[in-house]
Each structure stands twice: as structure tokens, then as C-alpha cells.
Motif scaffolding. Structure first.
Motif, PDB file in Angstrom:
ATOM      1  N   VAL A 184      69.458  66.646  51.619  1.00 45.75           N
ATOM      2  CA  VAL A 184      69.687  65.401  50.896  1.00 45.75           C
ATOM      3  C   VAL A 184      70.818  64.686  51.643  1.00 45.75           C
ATOM      4  CG1 VAL A 184      70.193  64.310  48.689  1.00 45.75           C
ATOM      5  CG2 VAL A 184      69.065  66.560  48.736  1.00 45.75           C
ATOM      6  N   GLU A 185      70.440  63.682  52.416  1.00 47.53           N
ATOM      7  CA  GLU A 185      71.393  62.946  53.265  1.00 47.53           C
ATOM      8  C   GLU A 185      70.981  61.481  53.290  1.00 47.53           C
ATOM      9  OE1 GLU A 185      73.988  61.326  55.208  1.00 47.53           O
ATOM     10  OE2 GLU A 185      74.353  63.485  55.369  1.00 47.53           O
ATOM     11  N   ASP A 186      71.877  60.599  52.871  1.00 50.05           N
ATOM     12  CA  ASP A 186      71.548  59.179  52.780  1.00 50.05           C
ATOM     13  C   ASP A 186      71.826  58.392  54.050  1.00 50.05           C
ATOM     14  OD1 ASP A 186      74.334  59.452  52.373  1.00 50.05           O
ATOM     15  OD2 ASP A 186      74.419  57.544  51.323  1.00 50.05           O
ATOM     16  N   ASN A 187      72.611  58.925  54.952  1.00 47.91           N
ATOM     17  CA  ASN A 187      73.014  58.184  56.145  1.00 47.91           C
ATOM     18  C   ASN A 187      72.048  58.470  57.296  1.00 47.91           C
ATOM     19  OD1 ASN A 187      74.389  57.842  58.776  1.00 47.91           O
ATOM     20  ND2 ASN A 187      76.098  57.158  57.511  1.00 47.91           N
ATOM     21  N   ASP A 188      71.319  57.449  57.743  1.00 45.87           N
ATOM     22  CA  ASP A 188      70.326  57.626  58.803  1.00 45.87           C
ATOM     23  C   ASP A 188      70.948  58.055  60.129  1.00 45.87           C
ATOM     24  OD1 ASP A 188      68.173  57.046  57.149  1.00 45.87           O
ATOM     25  OD2 ASP A 188      68.186  54.911  57.644  1.00 45.87           O
ATOM     26  N   ASP A 189      72.149  57.569  60.446  1.00 43.93           N
ATOM     27  CA  ASP A 189      72.816  57.976  61.681  1.00 43.93           C
ATOM     28  C   ASP A 189      73.173  59.465  61.630  1.00 43.93           C
ATOM     29  OD1 ASP A 189      72.638  55.400  62.729  1.00 43.93           O
ATOM     30  OD2 ASP A 189      74.611  54.815  61.970  1.00 43.93           O
ATOM     31  N   GLN A 190      73.705  59.902  60.494  1.00 51.18           N
ATOM     32  CA  GLN A 190      74.009  61.323  60.323  1.00 51.18           C
ATOM     33  C   GLN A 190      72.719  62.150  60.407  1.00 51.18           C
ATOM     34  OE1 GLN A 190      77.011  63.158  59.489  1.00 51.18           O
ATOM     35  NE2 GLN A 190      77.983  61.332  60.299  1.00 51.18           N
ATOM     36  N   TRP A 191      71.666  61.653  59.769  1.00 52.97           N
ATOM     37  CA  TRP A 191      70.395  62.363  59.772  1.00 52.97           C
ATOM     38  C   TRP A 191      69.867  62.540  61.196  1.00 52.97           C
ATOM     39  CZ3 TRP A 191      67.687  65.950  58.071  1.00 52.97           C
ATOM     40  CH2 TRP A 191      66.327  66.046  58.313  1.00 52.97           C
ATOM     41  N   ALA A 216      68.684  74.632  66.750  1.00 56.33           N
ATOM     42  CA  ALA A 216      69.164  75.831  66.068  1.00 56.33           C
ATOM     43  C   ALA A 216      68.178  76.417  65.056  1.00 56.33           C
ATOM     44  CB  ALA A 216      70.487  75.533  65.368  1.00 56.33           C
ATOM     45  N   LEU A 217      67.338  75.588  64.467  1.00 53.56           N
ATOM     46  CA  LEU A 217      66.433  76.040  63.401  1.00 53.56           C
ATOM     47  C   LEU A 217      65.004  75.554  63.656  1.00 53.56           C
ATOM     48  CD1 LEU A 217      68.825  75.183  60.444  1.00 53.56           C
ATOM     49  CD2 LEU A 217      68.115  77.489  61.089  1.00 53.56           C
ATOM     50  N   ALA A 218      64.542  75.726  64.875  1.00 53.43           N
ATOM     51  CA  ALA A 218      63.249  75.164  65.273  1.00 53.43           C
ATOM     52  C   ALA A 218      62.089  75.670  64.428  1.00 53.43           C
ATOM     53  CB  ALA A 218      62.984  75.463  66.752  1.00 53.43           C
ATOM     54  N   GLU A 219      62.147  76.891  63.938  1.00 57.57           N
ATOM     55  CA  GLU A 219      61.027  77.458  63.177  1.00 57.57           C
ATOM     56  C   GLU A 219      61.092  77.155  61.680  1.00 57.57           C
ATOM     57  OE1 GLU A 219      64.292  80.295  62.565  1.00 57.57           O
ATOM     58  OE2 GLU A 219      63.668  79.005  64.178  1.00 57.57           O
ATOM     59  N   VAL A 220      62.122  76.448  61.257  1.00 61.30           N
ATOM     60  CA  VAL A 220      62.308  76.139  59.838  1.00 61.30           C
ATOM     61  C   VAL A 220      61.680  74.780  59.516  1.00 61.30           C
ATOM     62  CG1 VAL A 220      64.061  75.666  58.073  1.00 61.30           C
ATOM     63  CG2 VAL A 220      64.405  77.515  59.719  1.00 61.30           C
ATOM     64  N   VAL A 221      60.974  74.721  58.398  1.00 58.41           N
ATOM     65  CA  VAL A 221      60.428  73.452  57.925  1.00 58.41           C
ATOM     66  C   VAL A 221      61.565  72.700  57.231  1.00 58.41           C
ATOM     67  CG1 VAL A 221      58.809  72.374  56.324  1.00 58.41           C
ATOM     68  CG2 VAL A 221      58.128  74.427  57.584  1.00 58.41           C
ATOM     69  N   VAL A 222      61.831  71.495  57.693  1.00 57.35           N
ATOM     70  CA  VAL A 222      62.923  70.703  57.127  1.00 57.35           C
ATOM     71  C   VAL A 222      62.330  69.513  56.385  1.00 57.35           C
ATOM     72  CG1 VAL A 222      64.996  69.356  57.621  1.00 57.35           C
ATOM     73  CG2 VAL A 222      64.462  71.381  59.003  1.00 57.35           C
ATOM     74  N   GLU A 223      62.753  69.354  55.149  1.00 60.68           N
ATOM     75  CA  GLU A 223      62.348  68.198  54.358  1.00 60.68           C
ATOM     76  C   GLU A 223      63.614  67.439  53.992  1.00 60.68           C
ATOM     77  OE1 GLU A 223      60.091  67.031  50.200  1.00 60.68           O
ATOM     78  OE2 GLU A 223      60.076  69.097  50.878  1.00 60.68           O
ATOM     79  N   ARG A 224      63.608  66.143  54.283  1.00 59.62           N
ATOM     80  CA  ARG A 224      64.775  65.315  53.999  1.00 59.62           C
ATOM     81  C   ARG A 224      64.426  64.231  53.000  1.00 59.62           C
ATOM     82  NH1 ARG A 224      66.478  59.783  56.570  1.00 59.62           N
ATOM     83  NH2 ARG A 224      68.572  59.566  55.731  1.00 59.62           N
ATOM     84  N   VAL A 225      65.336  63.999  52.085  1.00 62.98           N
ATOM     85  CA  VAL A 225      65.279  62.831  51.221  1.00 62.98           C
ATOM     86  C   VAL A 225      66.595  62.095  51.388  1.00 62.98           C
ATOM     87  CG1 VAL A 225      63.623  63.805  49.568  1.00 62.98           C
ATOM     88  CG2 VAL A 225      66.083  64.080  49.174  1.00 62.98           C
ATOM     89  N   ALA A 226      66.571  60.780  51.107  1.00 60.35           N
ATOM     90  CA  ALA A 226      67.750  59.963  51.377  1.00 60.35           C
ATOM     91  C   ALA A 226      68.443  59.445  50.123  1.00 60.35           C
ATOM     92  CB  ALA A 226      67.364  58.786  52.272  1.00 60.35           C
ATOM     93  N   THR A 227      67.831  59.633  48.963  1.00 55.11           N
ATOM     94  CA  THR A 227      68.443  59.096  47.749  1.00 55.11           C
ATOM     95  C   THR A 227      68.512  60.148  46.651  1.00 55.11           C
ATOM     96  OG1 THR A 227      66.384  58.347  46.721  1.00 55.11           O
ATOM     97  CG2 THR A 227      67.476  56.802  48.253  1.00 55.11           C
TER      98      THR A 227
END
Length: 146
Positions: A8-15, A25-36
Motif C-alpha cells: 500500500v503505497e500512494d507515491n508513484d515515484d516511491q513505487w 530481491a524478490l523476483a519470485e514473489v507476486v507483488v500487488e500494489r494499491v495506491a489509496t
């Protein structure tokens, strides 16, 4: 099924920095991001009906953009029925305010991390995160209920 990390990260630059470091570092991990806050709460509610889709770990930015939203998301996670309420939440923030840190632990975070600022620092950050959360600690299977 590959382990899932919910961010959960709202800043696109940080994302962008986070994504680049995670790919290394975590290539085999499924990452799901939401911004709000709203998107996070929607996903969290869905886990109650689709617990197989729940993440192994949650990275939660405190300021989304204000801290009230981060606290709201954290409290919603901790109010979920077990075993979902036991998903470890790592709160990460640029804030070094001791009151934010204390409150985060009081509300049940597994850890509170200060955000790095460069790509190299983010890569070190996620290598350490991987070492601890994926290779060191034993986490319960989210489908297992006590």
C-alpha cells in the motif's frame, strides 16, 4: 502457488523505486500494489471471501497521504477474522516521529521501517526484508485456523 506481497503505497515515484528493488530481491514473489486507502480496504474485504488470495506479508505506507488513512488500513487488517488478522504488517514511512512509531506498534505492526531514499538503499532494504520474512521467520499458513 507463489507467495504474495501486498504493498500500500500512494507515491508513484516511491513505487517505481520499490518495484525496481523488488525485481532484484524478490523476483519470485507476486507483488500487488494499491495506491489509496479505499483500494486497500476493498482488497482487505475481499480476502474474507477469497482467503487463498491473501498475502504472506503487507507493506503499508503510513501516510496515504495523511496518517489517518494508514492507521485506518492497519486497524481494518487487525479487525479481520483470524487467520487474516495475523498477516504480518510492516509499516514503512519517511516519518521518524517517535509517536508514529509507538502508535504503529501499539496497533499491532510486526515492524516499523524508515523508507530509504535511493535505488541502492531500496535494494539493500528488500534484500534484508527477503532474508528475514521469506528465509528466516516461520509464518502460519493463512488457510490454517487455530
Amino acid at each position: 502457488m507463489r507467495a504474495k506481497l501486498f504493498v500500500v503505497e500512494d507515491n508513484d515515484d516511491q513505487w517505481m523505486l520499490i518495484q525496481q528493488a523488488m525485481k532484484q530481491a524478490l523476483a519470485e514473489v507476486v507483488v500487488e500494489r494499491v495506491a489509496t486507502c479505499e483500494q486497500a480496504l476493498e482488497n482487505i474485504k475481499d480476502w474474507q471471501y477469497q482467503d487463498w488470495d491473501a498475502p504472506k506479508l503487507i507493506l503499508l505506507d503510513l501516510y496515504l497521504p495523511a496518517s489517518e488513512q494508514g492507521w485506518k488500513v492497519l486497524q481494518m487488517i487487525k479487525q479481520l477474522p483470524s487467520p487474516l488478522s495475523r498477516i504480518p504488517v510492516v509499516m514503512f514511512s519517511s516519518s521518524v516521529d517517535k509517536n508514529d512509531i509507538i502508535k504503529a506498534y501499539e496497533l499491532g505492526v510486526a515492524s516499523y521501517l524508515i523508507k530509504p531514499t535511493t535505488h541502492a538503499e531500496w535494494t539493500v532494504y528488500f534484500n534484508r526484508l527477503r532474508s528475514f520474512w521469506w528465509e528466516t521467520v516461520a509464518l502460519p499458513d493463512m488457510r490454517f485456523t487455530l
